[in-house]
Motif scaffolding. Sequence first.
Motif, PDB file in Angstrom:
ATOM      1  N   SER A  99       0.842  -1.199   0.000  1.00  0.00           N
ATOM      2  CA  SER A  99       0.000   0.000   0.000  1.00  0.00           C
ATOM      3  C   SER A  99       0.872   1.242   0.000  1.00  0.00           C
ATOM      4  CB  SER A  99      -0.946   0.006   1.209  1.00  0.00           C
ATOM      5  OG  SER A  99      -0.210   0.056   2.413  1.00  0.00           O
ATOM      6  N   ILE A 100       0.283   2.321  -0.493  1.00  0.00           N
ATOM      7  CA  ILE A 100       0.970   3.602  -0.580  1.00  0.00           C
ATOM      8  C   ILE A 100      -0.089   4.695  -0.464  1.00  0.00           C
ATOM      9  CG2 ILE A 100       0.834   3.784  -3.112  1.00  0.00           C
ATOM     10  CD1 ILE A 100       3.779   4.867  -3.007  1.00  0.00           C
ATOM     11  N   TYR A 101       0.311   5.821   0.088  1.00  0.00           N
ATOM     12  CA  TYR A 101      -0.583   6.972   0.147  1.00  0.00           C
ATOM     13  C   TYR A 101      -0.287   7.885  -1.025  1.00  0.00           C
ATOM     14  CZ  TYR A 101      -2.159   5.716   4.797  1.00  0.00           C
ATOM     15  OH  TYR A 101      -2.725   5.071   5.859  1.00  0.00           O
ATOM     16  N   HIS A 102      -1.355   8.505  -1.540  1.00  0.00           N
ATOM     17  CA  HIS A 102      -1.245   9.432  -2.667  1.00  0.00           C
ATOM     18  C   HIS A 102      -1.993  10.704  -2.297  1.00  0.00           C
ATOM     19  CE1 HIS A 102      -2.447  11.239  -6.525  1.00  0.00           C
ATOM     20  NE2 HIS A 102      -1.228  10.895  -6.853  1.00  0.00           N
ATOM     21  N   GLN A 103      -1.390  11.834  -2.669  1.00  0.00           N
ATOM     22  CA  GLN A 103      -2.009  13.118  -2.383  1.00  0.00           C
ATOM     23  C   GLN A 103      -1.779  14.061  -3.554  1.00  0.00           C
ATOM     24  OE1 GLN A 103       0.353  15.665   0.028  1.00  0.00           O
ATOM     25  NE2 GLN A 103      -0.816  17.266  -0.976  1.00  0.00           N
ATOM     26  N   HIS A 104      -2.836  14.752  -3.981  1.00  0.00           N
ATOM     27  CA  HIS A 104      -2.710  15.797  -4.999  1.00  0.00           C
ATOM     28  C   HIS A 104      -2.279  17.081  -4.313  1.00  0.00           C
ATOM     29  CE1 HIS A 104      -4.607  13.492  -8.206  1.00  0.00           C
ATOM     30  NE2 HIS A 104      -5.500  13.103  -7.326  1.00  0.00           N
ATOM     31  N   GLY A 105      -1.464  17.879  -4.999  1.00  0.00           N
ATOM     32  CA  GLY A 105      -1.084  19.177  -4.465  1.00  0.00           C
ATOM     33  C   GLY A 105       0.413  19.396  -4.498  1.00  0.00           C
ATOM     34  N   ALA A 106       0.790  20.655  -4.432  1.00  0.00           N
ATOM     35  CA  ALA A 106       2.187  21.054  -4.543  1.00  0.00           C
ATOM     36  C   ALA A 106       2.903  21.081  -3.205  1.00  0.00           C
ATOM     37  CB  ALA A 106       2.271  22.436  -5.200  1.00  0.00           C
ATOM     38  N   THR A 107       2.183  20.860  -2.104  1.00  0.00           N
ATOM     39  CA  THR A 107       2.766  20.833  -0.766  1.00  0.00           C
ATOM     40  C   THR A 107       2.388  19.519  -0.108  1.00  0.00           C
ATOM     41  OG1 THR A 107       2.456  23.222  -0.610  1.00  0.00           O
ATOM     42  CG2 THR A 107       2.885  22.055   1.438  1.00  0.00           C
ATOM     43  N   LEU A 108       3.357  18.868   0.523  1.00  0.00           N
ATOM     44  CA  LEU A 108       3.082  17.601   1.198  1.00  0.00           C
ATOM     45  C   LEU A 108       2.148  17.828   2.375  1.00  0.00           C
ATOM     46  CD1 LEU A 108       3.724  14.558   1.318  1.00  0.00           C
ATOM     47  CD2 LEU A 108       5.595  15.122   2.876  1.00  0.00           C
ATOM     48  N   ASN A 109       1.014  17.117   2.362  1.00  0.00           N
ATOM     49  CA  ASN A 109       0.014  17.199   3.426  1.00  0.00           C
ATOM     50  C   ASN A 109      -0.486  15.781   3.675  1.00  0.00           C
ATOM     51  OD1 ASN A 109      -2.135  17.568   5.132  1.00  0.00           O
ATOM     52  ND2 ASN A 109      -3.232  18.995   3.791  1.00  0.00           N
ATOM     53  N   LYS A 110       0.161  15.081   4.596  1.00  0.00           N
ATOM     54  CA  LYS A 110      -0.170  13.680   4.823  1.00  0.00           C
ATOM     55  C   LYS A 110      -1.607  13.480   5.290  1.00  0.00           C
ATOM     56  CE  LYS A 110       4.390  11.718   5.290  1.00  0.00           C
ATOM     57  NZ  LYS A 110       5.286  10.900   6.102  1.00  0.00           N
ATOM     58  N   SER A 111      -2.216  14.483   5.903  1.00  0.00           N
ATOM     59  CA  SER A 111      -3.614  14.328   6.323  1.00  0.00           C
ATOM     60  C   SER A 111      -4.562  14.320   5.118  1.00  0.00           C
ATOM     61  CB  SER A 111      -4.014  15.423   7.315  1.00  0.00           C
ATOM     62  OG  SER A 111      -4.007  16.692   6.691  1.00  0.00           O
ATOM     63  N   ALA A 112      -4.107  14.797   3.965  1.00  0.00           N
ATOM     64  CA  ALA A 112      -4.936  14.815   2.756  1.00  0.00           C
ATOM     65  C   ALA A 112      -4.711  13.584   1.878  1.00  0.00           C
ATOM     66  CB  ALA A 112      -4.650  16.081   1.946  1.00  0.00           C
ATOM     67  N   GLY A 113      -3.772  12.717   2.256  1.00  0.00           N
ATOM     68  CA  GLY A 113      -3.461  11.552   1.438  1.00  0.00           C
ATOM     69  C   GLY A 113      -4.533  10.487   1.503  1.00  0.00           C
ATOM     70  N   LYS A 114      -4.681   9.762   0.415  1.00  0.00           N
ATOM     71  CA  LYS A 114      -5.613   8.641   0.314  1.00  0.00           C
ATOM     72  C   LYS A 114      -4.804   7.366   0.153  1.00  0.00           C
ATOM     73  CE  LYS A 114      -9.155  11.443  -0.019  1.00  0.00           C
ATOM     74  NZ  LYS A 114      -9.806  11.854   1.156  1.00  0.00           N
ATOM     75  N   ILE A 115      -5.159   6.337   0.909  1.00  0.00           N
ATOM     76  CA  ILE A 115      -4.424   5.089   0.815  1.00  0.00           C
ATOM     77  C   ILE A 115      -4.847   4.326  -0.439  1.00  0.00           C
ATOM     78  CG2 ILE A 115      -6.051   3.737   2.217  1.00  0.00           C
ATOM     79  CD1 ILE A 115      -3.419   2.363   3.379  1.00  0.00           C
ATOM     80  N   LEU A 116      -3.852   3.764  -1.106  1.00  0.00           N
ATOM     81  CA  LEU A 116      -4.070   2.917  -2.279  1.00  0.00           C
ATOM     82  C   LEU A 116      -3.513   1.543  -1.942  1.00  0.00           C
ATOM     83  CD1 LEU A 116      -2.743   5.387  -4.979  1.00  0.00           C
ATOM     84  CD2 LEU A 116      -5.142   4.943  -4.423  1.00  0.00           C
ATOM     85  N   ARG A 117      -4.330   0.528  -2.114  1.00  0.00           N
ATOM     86  CA  ARG A 117      -3.907  -0.850  -1.838  1.00  0.00           C
ATOM     87  C   ARG A 117      -3.851  -1.618  -3.153  1.00  0.00           C
ATOM     88  NH1 ARG A 117      -7.422   0.572   2.333  1.00  0.00           N
ATOM     89  NH2 ARG A 117      -6.455   0.518   4.387  1.00  0.00           N
ATOM     90  N   ALA A 118      -3.398  -2.875  -3.074  1.00  0.00           N
ATOM     91  CA  ALA A 118      -3.300  -3.718  -4.273  1.00  0.00           C
ATOM     92  C   ALA A 118      -4.601  -3.624  -5.078  1.00  0.00           C
ATOM     93  CB  ALA A 118      -3.009  -5.164  -3.887  1.00  0.00           C
ATOM     94  N   GLY A 119      -4.461  -3.332  -6.356  1.00  0.00           N
ATOM     95  CA  GLY A 119      -5.603  -3.133  -7.239  1.00  0.00           C
ATOM     96  C   GLY A 119      -6.007  -1.682  -7.365  1.00  0.00           C
ATOM     97  N   GLY A 120      -5.490  -0.814  -6.485  1.00  0.00           N
ATOM     98  CA  GLY A 120      -5.805   0.607  -6.555  1.00  0.00           C
ATOM     99  C   GLY A 120      -5.219   1.234  -7.819  1.00  0.00           C
ATOM    100  N   PHE A 121      -5.820   2.333  -8.250  1.00  0.00           N
ATOM    101  CA  PHE A 121      -5.462   2.955  -9.525  1.00  0.00           C
ATOM    102  C   PHE A 121      -5.571   4.468  -9.401  1.00  0.00           C
ATOM    103  CE2 PHE A 121      -6.886   4.814 -13.537  1.00  0.00           C
ATOM    104  CZ  PHE A 121      -5.943   4.330 -14.426  1.00  0.00           C
TER     105      PHE A 121
END
Length: 168
Positions: A99-121
Amino acid sequence: MSSLARTLIAAILLVPVASESFAEAGDHIGHDAVTVPDAASVVYEPGPANLPKGTQISRVAGDPAKVGPFVLRIKFPADTVIAPHTHAQAETLTILAGSIYHQHGATLNKSAGKILRAGGFVYLPQEMPHALWTTGEPVELQVNGMGPFGLNYIDPADDPSRTSQGLR
């Protein structure tokens, strides 16, 4: 083209194309066709200097430095951050394992990240700022896109290939 993009492209060129590396295991029809029989057939090399330490990469098909389609497989270790960045072309990310977290935006904001698991796109248009990070487990993902492709950090100081003395 920025020097960072040239550095990434040059580093990617050093990674052997997986279809050449597993010629015994794969099925190759013509010059452009690639068949990967299973995950064990994908050959990984250390990632380029502008990706975090411990990153592994495989060019499965195509060449991201050239015009045309490509497929990369990338492994990021646990507790890895890929700081906000953009790409010159659109890309898709598919999570293969972990799994990995992904976040849109030009500044790192871990509270805005969405987790992606196997099969995520994720589909990302060109020049879309985003960041990725792993937590307690590694991740393997596949990147599909069109070349020429590169990675440009929003803040050049986030580029792992740079140190306080300049390029490493």
